[in-house]
Structure formats: C-alpha cells, structure tokens
Design an enzyme around this catalytic site. Structure first.
Site, PDB file in Angstrom:
ATOM      1  N   GLU A 109      87.796 -59.847  29.428  1.00 41.52           N
ATOM      2  CA  GLU A 109      89.110 -59.292  29.742  1.00 41.52           C
ATOM      3  C   GLU A 109      90.247 -60.294  29.533  1.00 41.52           C
ATOM      4  O   GLU A 109      91.075 -60.495  30.411  1.00 41.52           O
ATOM      5  CB  GLU A 109      89.111 -58.798  31.199  1.00 41.52           C
ATOM      6  CG  GLU A 109      90.177 -57.766  31.467  1.00 41.52           C
ATOM      7  CD  GLU A 109      89.850 -56.965  32.727  1.00 41.52           C
ATOM      8  OE1 GLU A 109      89.265 -57.513  33.661  1.00 41.52           O
ATOM      9  OE2 GLU A 109      90.203 -55.787  32.746  1.00 41.52           O
ATOM     10  N   ARG A 159      69.930 -66.744  41.549  1.00 44.84           N
ATOM     11  CA  ARG A 159      70.825 -67.043  40.415  1.00 44.84           C
ATOM     12  C   ARG A 159      70.633 -66.089  39.238  1.00 44.84           C
ATOM     13  O   ARG A 159      70.911 -66.444  38.086  1.00 44.84           O
ATOM     14  CB  ARG A 159      70.657 -68.493  39.960  1.00 44.84           C
ATOM     15  CG  ARG A 159      71.046 -69.484  41.048  1.00 44.84           C
ATOM     16  CD  ARG A 159      71.402 -70.840  40.497  1.00 44.84           C
ATOM     17  NE  ARG A 159      71.673 -71.755  41.600  1.00 44.84           N
ATOM     18  CZ  ARG A 159      70.767 -72.547  42.169  1.00 44.84           C
ATOM     19  NH1 ARG A 159      69.543 -72.562  41.719  1.00 44.84           N
ATOM     20  NH2 ARG A 159      71.119 -73.318  43.180  1.00 44.84           N
ATOM     21  N   HIS A 214      95.489 -47.611  35.648  1.00 44.00           N
ATOM     22  CA  HIS A 214      94.764 -48.245  36.756  1.00 44.00           C
ATOM     23  C   HIS A 214      95.645 -49.121  37.637  1.00 44.00           C
ATOM     24  O   HIS A 214      95.309 -49.366  38.789  1.00 44.00           O
ATOM     25  CB  HIS A 214      93.590 -49.057  36.222  1.00 44.00           C
ATOM     26  CG  HIS A 214      92.404 -48.200  35.883  1.00 44.00           C
ATOM     27  ND1 HIS A 214      92.488 -47.167  34.968  1.00 44.00           N
ATOM     28  CD2 HIS A 214      91.129 -48.169  36.355  1.00 44.00           C
ATOM     29  CE1 HIS A 214      91.292 -46.574  34.874  1.00 44.00           C
ATOM     30  NE2 HIS A 214      90.476 -47.161  35.708  1.00 44.00           N
ATOM     31  N   LYS A 272      80.571 -55.449  34.064  1.00 42.82           N
ATOM     32  CA  LYS A 272      81.261 -55.863  35.284  1.00 42.82           C
ATOM     33  C   LYS A 272      80.410 -55.480  36.487  1.00 42.82           C
ATOM     34  O   LYS A 272      79.963 -54.341  36.599  1.00 42.82           O
ATOM     35  CB  LYS A 272      82.602 -55.149  35.398  1.00 42.82           C
ATOM     36  CG  LYS A 272      83.673 -55.689  34.478  1.00 42.82           C
ATOM     37  CD  LYS A 272      84.979 -54.975  34.781  1.00 42.82           C
ATOM     38  CE  LYS A 272      86.140 -55.545  33.975  1.00 42.82           C
ATOM     39  NZ  LYS A 272      87.401 -54.869  34.303  1.00 42.82           N
ATOM     40  N   HIS A 331      88.060 -41.744  42.612  1.00 38.01           N
ATOM     41  CA  HIS A 331      88.616 -42.710  41.671  1.00 38.01           C
ATOM     42  C   HIS A 331      89.385 -41.997  40.559  1.00 38.01           C
ATOM     43  O   HIS A 331      90.546 -42.329  40.276  1.00 38.01           O
ATOM     44  CB  HIS A 331      87.495 -43.567  41.081  1.00 38.01           C
ATOM     45  CG  HIS A 331      87.957 -44.526  40.020  1.00 38.01           C
ATOM     46  ND1 HIS A 331      88.729 -45.626  40.310  1.00 38.01           N
ATOM     47  CD2 HIS A 331      87.777 -44.534  38.675  1.00 38.01           C
ATOM     48  CE1 HIS A 331      89.000 -46.276  39.178  1.00 38.01           C
ATOM     49  NE2 HIS A 331      88.436 -45.634  38.182  1.00 38.01           N
ATOM     50  N   GLU A 376      88.524 -40.689  33.286  1.00 37.01           N
ATOM     51  CA  GLU A 376      88.261 -41.851  32.429  1.00 37.01           C
ATOM     52  C   GLU A 376      88.072 -41.421  30.975  1.00 37.01           C
ATOM     53  O   GLU A 376      88.469 -42.120  30.047  1.00 37.01           O
ATOM     54  CB  GLU A 376      87.031 -42.628  32.923  1.00 37.01           C
ATOM     55  CG  GLU A 376      87.209 -43.329  34.264  1.00 37.01           C
ATOM     56  CD  GLU A 376      88.119 -44.559  34.192  1.00 37.01           C
ATOM     57  OE1 GLU A 376      88.378 -45.061  33.078  1.00 37.01           O
ATOM     58  OE2 GLU A 376      88.593 -45.003  35.251  1.00 37.01           O
ATOM     59  N   HIS A 417      94.782 -47.609  40.971  1.00 35.03           N
ATOM     60  CA  HIS A 417      94.000 -48.355  41.956  1.00 35.03           C
ATOM     61  C   HIS A 417      94.736 -48.447  43.290  1.00 35.03           C
ATOM     62  O   HIS A 417      94.130 -48.332  44.356  1.00 35.03           O
ATOM     63  CB  HIS A 417      93.706 -49.769  41.449  1.00 35.03           C
ATOM     64  CG  HIS A 417      92.364 -49.894  40.812  1.00 35.03           C
ATOM     65  ND1 HIS A 417      92.028 -50.946  39.994  1.00 35.03           N
ATOM     66  CD2 HIS A 417      91.258 -49.113  40.876  1.00 35.03           C
ATOM     67  CE1 HIS A 417      90.790 -50.792  39.568  1.00 35.03           C
ATOM     68  NE2 HIS A 417      90.298 -49.698  40.081  1.00 35.03           N
ATOM     69  N   ARG A 439      90.658 -55.734  26.126  1.00 31.07           N
ATOM     70  CA  ARG A 439      89.967 -54.975  27.181  1.00 31.07           C
ATOM     71  C   ARG A 439      90.969 -54.405  28.189  1.00 31.07           C
ATOM     72  O   ARG A 439      90.704 -53.431  28.873  1.00 31.07           O
ATOM     73  CB  ARG A 439      88.954 -55.868  27.901  1.00 31.07           C
ATOM     74  CG  ARG A 439      88.145 -55.103  28.928  1.00 31.07           C
ATOM     75  CD  ARG A 439      86.979 -55.929  29.443  1.00 31.07           C
ATOM     76  NE  ARG A 439      86.161 -55.142  30.345  1.00 31.07           N
ATOM     77  CZ  ARG A 439      84.873 -55.388  30.587  1.00 31.07           C
ATOM     78  NH1 ARG A 439      84.283 -56.394  29.986  1.00 31.07           N
ATOM     79  NH2 ARG A 439      84.196 -54.639  31.430  1.00 31.07           N
ATOM     80  N   ASN A 470      92.839 -50.612  31.293  1.00 27.43           N
ATOM     81  CA  ASN A 470      93.610 -50.577  32.546  1.00 27.43           C
ATOM     82  C   ASN A 470      94.669 -49.493  32.564  1.00 27.43           C
ATOM     83  O   ASN A 470      95.350 -49.317  33.586  1.00 27.43           O
ATOM     84  CB  ASN A 470      94.299 -51.931  32.791  1.00 27.43           C
ATOM     85  CG  ASN A 470      93.293 -53.031  33.024  1.00 27.43           C
ATOM     86  OD1 ASN A 470      92.118 -52.756  33.261  1.00 27.43           O
ATOM     87  ND2 ASN A 470      93.754 -54.267  32.949  1.00 27.43           N
ATOM     88  N   LYS A 494      84.572 -47.050  24.937  1.00 20.95           N
ATOM     89  CA  LYS A 494      84.611 -48.134  25.915  1.00 20.95           C
ATOM     90  C   LYS A 494      83.815 -49.331  25.405  1.00 20.95           C
ATOM     91  O   LYS A 494      84.217 -50.486  25.545  1.00 20.95           O
ATOM     92  CB  LYS A 494      84.074 -47.673  27.271  1.00 20.95           C
ATOM     93  CG  LYS A 494      84.033 -48.834  28.266  1.00 20.95           C
ATOM     94  CD  LYS A 494      84.096 -48.494  29.720  1.00 20.95           C
ATOM     95  CE  LYS A 494      84.268 -49.813  30.483  1.00 20.95           C
ATOM     96  NZ  LYS A 494      84.102 -49.692  31.916  1.00 20.95           N
TER      97      LYS A 494
END
Lengths: 352, 352
Positions: free
Chosen positions: A224, A114, A235, A136, A255, A178, A239, A228, A232, A214
């Site tokens: 998000e 955990r 993206h 993330k 990427h 980025e 993506h 935030r 994107n 960032k």
C-alpha cells in the site's frame, strides 16, 4: 472459471474444496486447525466436513461471531488453544468464515511461533471479494478497525458460491458495495454489467471479476505505497461512518452499507475536486440510492466522524487523504481533503 | 570497527549514535517514539538525549523492566499509546533497552498499522550479541517464551559500549554465554580468544565478532529452516531451565545463566551422540564451571522440564530436536533426543 494467481498463492474457484484437500495432502502439515465462528460452524462447516472428513482429521477452534470478536483478547484465546493443541510450526490454519475470521485468523497464524501457514475459505460475499485477497491481516483496538495486523499472504484461497447462498440480504448488499467499487475505480464495463445484473444473488462469475480486479491492484502494490490506495475509494468516510454506527446505533451498518455511504460522499468530492462529471455523479447516486437504504447522519456527529477519519491508519498526521474518481472506471490517489470539504460531502449525502 | 551489513540493514559500531541522528534525518519520519523501561530511562536515555535533543523531538513510551513485561498486555499498552500520540505509518520506533524492549518493541512496531519502521539500540551485552540481530520479534504467552511474534528486520541497529559499562556482573555473564556459544558453534579461534580474555567487561571488538557470526548465520537462513538452528545450541534445555526457574525460583536465572546450563548438558549430549571428544567436553565444562555458579536442578523437576522442551516452538510434534557440536567450532542440527537422553544430560550436569 480460471484459478487466479496472486502474490505467490492461488485463488481457486472451480472444485475449490477438492483443491483444498489436495493442497493439504501436498503440504505435509503436522496438523490442521479449522477456525470458525458460531455461525459458520452451523452453516458452512458441514460442507467442509464432506471433504475433510469428520473423524479427527483436524481440530476445531470456534469464536463468537461478529466484529466485537475481532480483537486481541480473542487472538489470545486462539493462540492459547493452538498451544494447548500442541500446534507446531508445520501446522496449518484453515480460516472458515467472513472477514472477521479471515482477518483475525490470518493475524493469529502470522504471529503464532512467528508465523504458520494459513488458507482462507471466505464464506460471505464481502470476504470473497475483499478480505480474502491482498494479504492483509488484522484486528481492531479501541474501536479502530484493523489497527493491529500484518501483511502476510495466505498459502491459498478457496472460493465457493455454496457458502453465500443462505446469506441474509444485508450481507449480500455488504459485499456488493465492494464489487461496485471495483467497477468504479478500475472497470467501467464491469460497473455497467453490475448495474444491469440481478444483484439479489451475484453470480460467482461476477465475484471472479471483482477478485481479478482487486488482485491486479494488490499484486502490483502489496504494501500500500501507491496504487493500492485505489481500493480506499469510499473508505475514508465509509470507515468513519461504520465505526460511528457501531458505537452509536442499536442496529449498526454493515461494512458495505457504510462504504456505500462513503462512496456517495466521495463521488461528490470527486465531482468537486477530481473531474468526475455531473452526469456520472448522478448515475452513481442513482445506483446506490436504488440498492441501499438511506442512512441518517446527524449534524452533531460530524466532529466525531472527522476525528475518526484522522485516526484512520492510512492518514499521515492531520492530512486526510482521499482516493477519488476522475471518471467512472478511473481513480486518483492522494487527494488531500479539508475538514470543511469532508463535512460538505456528508451534508450533500443527507440532502439526497 | 566496520559496520556490519545484515538482511537489508546496517549494524553500526563506530559513532553509532551520530549515525542514528543521520538515519532519522534521512528517513523523513513523521515522528519518533522512544521505547524504554524504567531502568533504561534512567541509565541510557540521557546519553541518547545528548544526540536527539530533549526538546520534544520524540515521544517517550516507558514500560516496566523485566521479562514479566514481555507479554501481550504490555503490547496493548504500547499500541494504545501510539494511537493516542497519533503515530502514523511514517512513524519510527526506537527501541532502547535489553532484549525485552527490543523484542517487544519490534513486535509492536511490526504489527502497528501493519508495520512501521523500527530501529534497535540494544543496551545490554546480551541484547547486543543476540536479540538485536536476526529480525526476530516476540513476546511470551502462558510462560512460553517468544511464542507470539514475527520475523521482521529492523531498519538499523546501533551498538554502543557505553550502555553496558554500568551493567551488573550477572547481566554481563548473561550476554557472555551467547558469545561463548558463537565460538562453540562456528569459530574455534574465537572460543580460544574468549577463554583467554578478561571477560569481566568484554570489549566492543569481541561483541563485533559475535555479531558477525550471528549475522552470517541469520542472513543465510532468516526464517530458521536450516542452519539458523545452529544458534539453538544450549537452548533446548536452556530455555526449559530458564522458564522453570522463572516460575519457581525467588531469584530466577538470567537467560545466559540458563543457556550456560543448557550448553553443558548439550555438550554432554554432543559427546554421546555427535562426536564431540571427551577432551573438548572437559574443556567446555571447565570454562563454564569457572564463569558460572552451579545451578541446582531437583530430580523431581525433570518431567516439568521435559514438558517445557516439548512446548518449545522449534519442536515438531513430540520429537525433541537438538543442535549439537561435532567438535568445538562445528555444529550439527536436527539431532533427535529422547526424554531419557535429555534427563541423563541433566543428571550429568548435577554431578559436576
């Protein structure tokens, strides 16, 4: 360069590996576990060992390099090694690698017993300016990127330019996308600076500014729910292009290369729907055109690309939500785009 | 009975399924997903359907019943179903079942798209008094219980006595062990009340008091740094006995049956090391002796049991940390017990 304070943890730039040694000593951890891939074991671990020592101060866990490793099977492998090594709740995980290592390692640590502490040492330009900041963690499932994960902050991030000096050019370009995005969404002066810099090997100062941008965005909105989403930009389409390329191309896009395609498409959408001027669109197209090779998007791939966009975890139901630019340096979230509009933007890109 | 307020969410006892309907309406969820096992689909879902309706108001995800399902493979199965159903970040997961469903469902929800909302409808006595409160989610790996998981609070918990009216006696006894533990660690009056109650089918009032006690402990210490360890009484030995039984017995012990063994052993340790009086030890032994059948622990299983205790996620390094009783109604955490002491306590149990 100043240490950046993020959501309860520090991002170190100066003498960062000395800072890591201090951090470990002060944390009174029962044991350290260094997660690497077969590349970072060769190219990055030796530098880390100069600081940590080699003589049994930590256990090493190595996984295969590449996005194909970023899945639950590899998590199970790492969890089992932690069990076999007897890792307890006071263990520390040190993720040494690119985004696959920092994302997967963060997820494994955030769910082992955990949650145990972990720190990130991002070794690629992309992971320094992107994956290492924002808390993330995640892995892919069924080719859907980062669909399984948690929001968990690392205990610290350690940046060092030494790691990306030997990166291949395409990896540098991947991170650069980025960085350009950070300028486009939040800081026109930074965008201008990037345009005129030697970008074959970006300086740690430029990295520092990207991380600052960032960090400002993610500390304001860690889960998000709102701004935030600025991150994107490029993206939604990027993506989908990235996943499609991974499934179909023998030499898939990185990427950043995919996001660069996405940013050009979404700049076109910004021009149509959000107020970005014709001149700014032209400028963006020119900058990306000079840096990135043209990617071929076949007409018959549009339906599959649209399906991938629908599966993106940021979308709700059938609506495709895009972050667009109102001008260079300013974003607008939650622009709903139709399938037609998205396909038109792909068509625009192919005509360039 | 009053609604209990836990760590940012409510635990409903009165008209709880009506409360669930209200909760869903107010949450503006994009879609609800009900997770069941093959047993709760038959015995519990019909009642839920009286409230939610049957006509496509939710999607159903069913897994196999039993602890064997509580692993990553089943998580992957549920994650994939969520993807296939198009579950987005505003989806709600409703976990309808015993501890396997609430623990696994909570883990799946807490990691799908980095976390979607979930609520618990515990359908066994054990899950009502234990798994549903405290924000622990998790699954097993390599026979180690709950080794992978998160601390994530549900958005609400809905209790209903209807669900456990048809439970087999052994399942009632399993939950009862945790209730007796709550008395032993925190509330001598509640222990006395339990002793003199008809325990063949505990009332929802008794459940309510158990949940109150557990809730007080976990809200004070959500991440198990201190007093939450009170709840580990009986569990250091009990978990090892439970895992060993699962691996070796054709008809394995339930969780509560194993914890009952653990509590008798740890009551003996409490008498030796923490001040529990001879009379109190005798009383505890008598109560458990009347309720629970004697479990056979072979001498040659001691080394394996000790190894399992070492792997328990609450232990650090080679030290075995036990929560013991200083008297009935009062606990003491972080008592380090040696292998000899732990084996002697097992020997004591076998002589009873």
């Amino acid at each position: 360069m100043e240490t950046i304070q993020s959501n309860g943890y520090n991002i170190y730039f100066e003498d960062s590996l000395t800072q890591l040694v201090k951090f470990i000593e002060q944390g009174k951890y029962s044991r350290s576990f260094v997660l690497t891939d077969e590349n970072t074991s060769v190219h990055c671990l030796p530098l880390l060992q100069q600081y940590l020592g080699e003589d049994g101060n930590y256990d090493l866990i190595e996984i295969n390099a590449g996005e194909e490793s970023k899945n639950i099977d590899f998590c199970v492998g790492v969890w089992k090694m932690l069990i076999d090594f007897g890792a307890d709740r006071k263990a520390l995980m040190i993720n040494l690698g690119g985004g696959v290592i920092t994302d997967l390692g963060g997820f494994v640590a955030s769910t082992y017993k955990r949650g145990i502490d972990f720190v990130q040492i991002p070794t690629t330009l992309l992971s320094q300016v992107d994956a290492s900041v924002g808390g993330k963690t995640g892995v892919d499932l069924d080719s859907i990127k980062n669909i399984i994960g948690t929001f968990t902050q690392p205990k610290a991030v350690f940046m060092a330019a030494e790691f990306f000096k030997t990166l291949p050019d395409r990896q540098i370009l991947s991170g650069l996308a980025e960085m350009l995005k950070h300028g486009l969404i939040c800081d026109a002066a930074y965008w201008d600076k990037l345009k005129t810099s030697d970008l074959s090997l970006p300086s740690l100062e430029l990295v520092h500014r990207s991380v600052e941008i960032k960090n400002e965005v993610v500390t304001e909105d860690p889960h998000e729910h709102g701004i935030r989403k600025a991150l994107n930009f490029g993206h939604t389409i990027g993506h989908a292009v990235e996943t499609y390329s991974m499934l179909h191309d023998s030499d898939p896009l990185t990427h950043g290369e995919a996001i660069a395609v996405g940013m050009v498409c979404e700049a076109w959408l910004s021009n149509k729907k959000a107020g970005l001027s014709d001149a700014e669109l032209a400028e963006i197209v020119e900058v990306f055109g000079k840096l990135y090779p043209k990617h071929k998007i076949a007409d018959d791939s549009y339906p599959a690309l649209f399906t991938l966009m629908q599966k993106d975890k940021k979308n709700q139901g059938n609506k495709i939500n895009c972050t667009l630019l109102t001008r260079i340096g300013q974003f607008s979230i939650d622009n709903i785009c139709t399938e037609d509009e998205l396909c038109d933007s792909l068509r625009y890109y192919t005509t360039l």
